[in-house]
Design a protein around this motif. Structure first.
Motif: not given
Length: 285
Positions: A54-55, A266, A269-270, A272-275, A278
Motif C-alpha cells: 500500500s505504497e 470516492r 478511490k480513497q 485503492n488509489k484507483c476507480t 480502473e
C-alpha cells in the motif's frame, strides 16, 4: 512464483486439498503489484528483501518477518542473490470471532523485528522455520501443525499490539476484557450487516454506549474509526463483486451498502488509489 495472475489478482497456488502454500524462494525476480485472499508472510533467510505494501516500503533484513493482511496490494523486489520464506495461508474457512478484529489491528501489514518485538521476534522466527519444516516434510497432520504455528504468531502479535498501545493495570483488566468481548460482538455484527444502512449512533446504541464514548473505544480496540472500518468492509466486498464484468458499477455500490454511486466512487478511490472501473480493467477476462 506467481503462477495464476489475472490483472493484479493472484490466485494462490495452494498445495492439493489444502489452503496453504509455501515457497523457499531464491529467485532474482521482482513481482508486480498484486493481491490475493490469503495472508502473506515473508521472512528473508539470506540477504534482504524489499516489499512495498500500500505504497509503504519495507526493507527486510535477514530474520525480519512481514505479515501482510488479505486483500492488500503489494509488490516484491529481490536482491541479486538471497533466500526467503514466502508463506501464504488462507483463513477464509476458519470461523473465529476474533479474526476480523485481529486483521483490523494488523492491516495493512505488520513488521516483526528484534527492535520492535525483542522478546517475541526470536519466537516468531522459530515458528516460521518450523512452518517451513512441517510444510516440506509433509508428515501426517502437517497442515494442522502449520496452522497452529501461524495462529500462534497472529495471537501473539494481537496481544502484544494491545499491550504496547493500551497498557492496563490489574484493577482495570476485568473491565478491559468486558470491553473486548463487547467489541468482538460489535465487529462481528458489522461484518454481517455492513451492506445495510448502519450508522454510528445505531451501533453505539447496540453496544450500550454514547456515540462519543463508543467512538473513543472503537478506535482503541480496532485501531481505526467506525466509519473507516465499515467502509473497508464494504470496499473489500466490492472488489469481489467487480470481478464479474457484467455487474454494473452502480449495482456493486448498492449491494455493498453505499447510498449513492458518488460516495462509492470516492471511497473506493480513497482506499485503492484507483476507480472501480480502473480496478476492473486491470483484469484479463
Amino acid at each position: 512464483m506467481i503462477h495464476h495472475l489475472s490483472g493484479i489478482h493472484e490466485t494462490a497456488d495452494y498445495r492439493t486439498d489444502t489452503q496453504i502454500c509455501l515457497y523457499y524462494n531464491d529467485e532474482n525476480e521482482n513481482y508486480p503489484p498484486h493481491w490475493h485472499t490469503p495472508f502473506e508472510v515473508i521472512m528473508p533467510v539470506k540477504n534482504g528483501y524489499t516489499v512495498v505494501v500500500s505504497e509503504q516500503h519495507y526493507e527486510l533484513r535477514e530474520g525480519d518477518i512481514l505479515v501482510i493482511c488479505p486483500g492488500i496490494v503489494h509488490e516484491l523486489f529481490a536482491p541479486e542473490s538471497g533466500e526467503r520464506i514466502i508463506f501464504q495461508p488462507s483463513l477464509s474457512q476458519i470461523q473465529i470471532r476474533e479474526l476480523d478484529l485481529l486483521i483490523s489491528l494488523l492491516r495493512p501489514a505488520v513488521l516483526i523485528t528484534p527492535e520492535e518485538f525483542p522478546d517475541f521476534h526470536p519466537v516468531a522466527r522459530r515458528l516460521m522455520m518450523e512452518i517451513k519444516e512441517e510444510y516440506f516434510l509433509c508428515e501426517p497432520y502437517y497442515e494442522t501443525a502449520v496452522y497452529s504455528r501461524f495462529m500462534r504468531i497472529l495471537v501473539d502479535i494481537g496481544r502484544l499490539h494491545g499491550a504496547l498501545k493500551h497498557p492496563v493495570s490489574d484493577a482495570s483488566n476485568s473491565r478491559q476484557k468486558d470491553y473486548l468481548d463487547k467489541f468482538l460482538y460489535i465487529t462481528n455484527y458489522i461484518n454481517e450487516h455492513f451492506a445495510e444502512n448502519l450508522s454510528l449512533e445505531q451501533v453505539a446504541d447496540l453496544a450500550g454506549f454514547s456515540k462519543y464514548h463508543f467512538t473513543r473505544l472503537f478506535k482503541q480496540y480496532t485501531d481505526t474509526s467506525f466509519y473507516k472500518y465499515l467502509n473497508q468492509k464494504r470496499i473489500d466486498y466490492a472488489k469481489t463483486l467487480l470481478l464479474d464484468p457484467d455487474l454494473p458499477v452502480i449495482d456493486v455500490a448498492l449491494q455493498c451498502g453505499f447510498s449513492s454511486l458518488s460516495a462509492f466512487l470516492r471511497m473506493f478511490k480513497q482506499l485503492n488509489k484507483c476507480t472501480p472501473t480502473e480496478f476492473r480493467n486491470m483484469y484479463d477476462y
